[in-house]
Design a protein around this motif. Structure first.
Motif: not given
Length: 184
Positions: A1-14
């Protein structure tokens, strides 16, 4: 779940940075802002459905802290102009909040500073910081909001509306981004 949360946050930043590229209020900016909000809500659901960030390694929590801070500061600009564009649909030129932006100069920079201060206040557990930031902003903008010297091409109501809608959108966005970290 950690990877998914961080990935979604990174997509949000992009998406946040991509939103700054498109013209303010354009359909592309509105779509990018909507997907960015969807990423934040998806993260909130993931964190609420699980144990939040409890049990995360400190390094991963720090990455989420940094990414959420960037998302709060950078994402608020395109989101706010998108909301203002949606509010403007059907308004005459004199009622336009976009036109009112000529009276309230420096809104993008002030908004970034406002979101950074609010994010830091909430994450630090100091909610009084919100009151201070909003008081400073209101007092600093008061002369522009009440000035009789506004151009004839914009109504005083449009200027006040832009200030209120922009501030609320900006504050709500930065608090929502900080909320990702409060499940700790």
């Amino acid at each position: 779940m950690t990877a998914l949360v961080l990935s979604l946050a990174a997509v949000g930043v992009i998406l946040a940075f991509l939103g700054w590229i498109f013209p303010a209020g354009s359909v592309r900016e509105i779509v990018v802002g909507s997907v960015m909000v969807a990423c934040l809500f998806a993260n909130a659901i993931l964190l609420l459905a699980g144990d939040g960030v409890v049990g995360w390694r400190e390094a991963w929590w720090n990455v989420l802290l940094l990414v959420s801070a960037v998302l709060a500061v950078a994402g608020g600009g395109p989101l706010t102009t998108s909301v203002l564009a949606l509010v403007d649909r059907g308004n005459t030129r004199a009622q336009s909040t976009q036109k009112a932006g000529e009276v309230l100069r420096g809104g993008a920079l002030i908004g970034c500073l406002e979101r950074a201060a609010i994010f830091a206040s909430v994450v630090a557990g100091w909610p009084e910081g919100l009151a201070i930031v909003l008081a400073i902003k209101g007092l600093a903008r008061y002369p522009e909001l009440r000035s009789p010297d506004q151009p004839a091409s914009v109504t005083p109501q449009a200027v006040a509306e832009r200030f209120i809608i922009g501030t609320f959108t900006s504050v709500l966005w930065s608090v929502a981004c900080a909320g990702l970290l409060l499940s700790r």
